[in-house]
Design a protein around this motif. Structure first.
Motif: not given
Length: 626
Positions: A193-206, A319-330
């Motif tokens: 967490g950016s405020t110093g407090e850790p956060k929980l991301v809520v991930v839906p079945h979608r 084999f091929e090496i490929a770089n992708w991007y993401g985050a827990n929120e997305v």
């Protein structure tokens, strides 16, 4: 710039025509090919029939324990077959999995437990008693319930659901579990967490459903594939990106022994022996394996990310090496394999591509995105701006509504009412071919060993250490270009660095513990009276010298791994280019040459030859005093 849905030339059919939860996708594979191999780890092998049967046993036990639709269930387990049985069981019971880091200190875990308030806890049969007063269910290495005699029928499960107020399914073909909707919570994922407090991301079945469906199609995962799971078990990326797509496709997923995950040579041999066809590895591990000599093998694609990727990989690799991007929120939102005929990988990169860093690829079809300047206006093509992401893969937000409102903003460009975009804080540039290049961060968030770190959270923990009046944290570049954490302390009296590390390790995971400390008379500040991190000094190293045997042994091993002529007593292993992979290798070599156990954790807490040799000397003397 705004892109909605699929871009021209991409494969068709990437949008979900119908919501099917991941646990039902996998159950369907168990009906179609019940005896096909699903999971293989160092302890057990499960067919699809066994996987679903054991998940159903867990689900019925949880319902019998009073878990209702929407309740949170803590899952505190190592990577392996058992945790996947547990996660599927929680989902089939209608619950949401609170995914906890097995390596996190008790104090760290307690904070997440207090926030999420789980009603049950699932862990290993051999795990210590958890910091939890509710129902605890334990699984053996094969995912079987330990010491459970329940043999519930569908009717028994319906009765238990009625008793707890859960809706009973109407379908006569239902296995007896509650139905989940796209917006029901699938899991809660811990993040810094950016405020110093850790956060929980809520991930839906979608999100799980969308990620699984798109990856199966766009990364061409089929029933004949063999995937490998190398990533930590408590992350959303592990399940939605690494695990579920392979299992939903009816493929086989293998997990290597824990001790070889940090050894590139042994891991590469395991990949060949297991005939792995596709895998995801964090950047330092992927780059280390890419430098090896590879004979022909079944591996087609090695995906990487979770850190800034610096190396393309040789074009002559099998084999091929490929770089992708993401985050827990997305979740994962870009891939360099899209579209396949225009993919940007180690095998297809041009000389012009290789003059820069590997891009993170193009945005998934179905995702909405735009790149904006500091005022929120669209950035011109080729200019650097912040990436905003929306669409089906977006999380519901954080457990805290206030924190959610700060990062998940209403999307004025959306066609669906109530749609939002996530402000990633990541700076990107759009290349002429449509691929994105990652250009850094807007804030103080960094990646260490592929894991997110908010500096404010580190600083908050530093301030709890005795004698520390002011504290700051900063990422400095090591000799190999990898970021490493350094702590800056204002204290009334000198502090013992190893003691500060020990206290930090009791409060935070290892990747958030600084590898070095600098004591200062005062912290530099800017005109706004905020800490000026740019003015914080780089830790210095002492000149080389010789010492007693144990210190010489430590210095020899560390300098050899760092490819240096020598290491001085106060040289910091991580600032000179060490990382978690090299720490694990150093621990194995020191254990063999010193004659008693040395762990990577010992090196994290004592990163200089002087500190480590003193610690090992004391540890070696312990048996003599008992």
């Amino acid at each position: 710039m705004t892109v909605l849905g699929a871009r021209g030339g991409m494969e068709k059919g990437t949008e979900m025509d119908e919501f099917v939860p991941v646990h039902r996708m996998i159950a369907d594979r168990a009906v179609e090919t019940p005896d096909a191999p699903a999971l293989v780890d160092e302890w057990t092998a499960l067919s699809y029939r066994q996987l679903i049967d054991r998940a159903d046993e867990v689900a019925r036990a949880l319902i019998r324990d009073g878990v209702r639709h929407g309740d949170t269930v803590a899952v505190h387990m190592e990577r392996g077959a058992a945790i996947l049985v547990a996660l599927l069981g929680v989902s089939r019971a209608g619950g949401a999995a609170l995914m906890l880091d097995v390596g996190g200190p008790r104090q760290w875990l307690t904070g997440f437990i207090e926030k999420a308030r789980p009603v049950a806890w699932v862990t290993h049969e051999s795990s210590a008693e958890p910091p939890f007063s509710g129902t605890v269910r334990r699984l053996d290495v094969g995912g079987r319930l330990a010491m459970d005699t329940g043999t519930d029928t569908v009717e028994d499960t319906h009765a238990a659901m009625s008793a707890t107020g859960s809706a009973v399914p109407d379908s006569p073909d239902s296995p007896g579990f509650p139905e989940v909707t796209p917006e029901d919570t699938a899991c809660l994922v811990q993040t810094s967490g950016s405020t110093g407090e850790p956060k929980l991301v809520v991930v839906p079945h979608r999100t799980w459903c969308f990620a699984t469906a798109t990856q199966r199609l766009l990364h061409r995962i089929g029933p004949d594939d063999r995937g490998a799971w190398l990533f930590p078990s408590h992350t959303n990326v592990s399940v939605s990106v690494v695990v579920w797509p392979f299992l939903a496709a009816g493929a086989r997923l293998s997990m290597p022994p824990r001790e070889i995950v940090t050894d590139p040579v042994e891991l590469a041999e395991w990949i060949r022996q297991e005939r792995i066809t596709q895998l995801f590895a964090v950047a330092p591990l992927a780059e280390a394996m890419a430098r090896l000599d590879w004979p022909p093998c079944d591996l087609r694609v090695m995906l990487t990310g979770s850190d800034r990727v610096r190396e393309w990989g040789r074009p002559d690799l099998p084999f091929e090496i490929a770089n992708w991007y993401g985050a827990n929120e997305v979740n994962i939102v870009t891939s360099p394999l899209l579209p396949w005929d225009e993919r940007v990988t180690s095998a297809t990169a041009t000389a012009a591509d290789r003059a820069g860093m590997p891009p993170i690829g193009r945005v998934w079809p179905g995702a909405t995105w735009r790149v904006v300047d500091a005022l929120g206006r669209p950035s011109a093509p080729g200019e650097v701006g912040e990436l905003l992401v929306g669409g089906e893969q977006l999380a519901l937000g954080y457990l805290s509504p206030r924190t959610t409102a700060e990062k998940f903003r209403p999307d004025p460009h959306a066609t669906r009412p109530g749609a939002r975009v996530y402000r990633t804080g990541d700076l990107v540039r759009v290349r002429p071919d449509g691929a994105l290049e990652h250009c850094g961060r807007l804030d103080d968030q960094i990646q260490v060993n592929g894991k997110r770190v908010e500096l404010a959270e580190v600083e908050r923990a530093l301030l709890t250490c005795p004698g520390v009046r002011e504290a700051a944290a900063k990422a400095v570049e090591s000799a190999t270009g990898r970021p490493q954490l350094v702590g800056y302390l204002v204290t009334d009296t000198p502090v013992v660095h190893s003691e500060v590390r020990r206290l930090m390790a009791e409060a935070l995971p290892h990747h958030m513990v600084p590898v070095a400390f600098v004591r200062m008379a005062r912290l530099p500040r800017n005109r706004g009276d905020k800490i000026d991190r740019r003015a914080l000094p780089h830790p210095s190293s002492a000149a080389a010298s010789h010492g007693e045997y144990l210190r010489a042994l430590v210095a020899s091993v560390l300098s050899d791994l760092l490819d240096r002529d020598s290491c001085a007593p106060d040289d910091n292993f991580f600032l000179l280019g060490g990382d978690s992979l090299l720490a694990a290798t150093a621990a194995r070599r020191l254990s063999r040459e010193a004659g008693y156990p040395v762990s990577a954790e010992n090196i994290f807490l004592h990163p200089t030859p002087q500190e480590l040799s003193e610690y090992l000397g004391k540890a070696a003397a312990e048996p003599a005093r008992t």
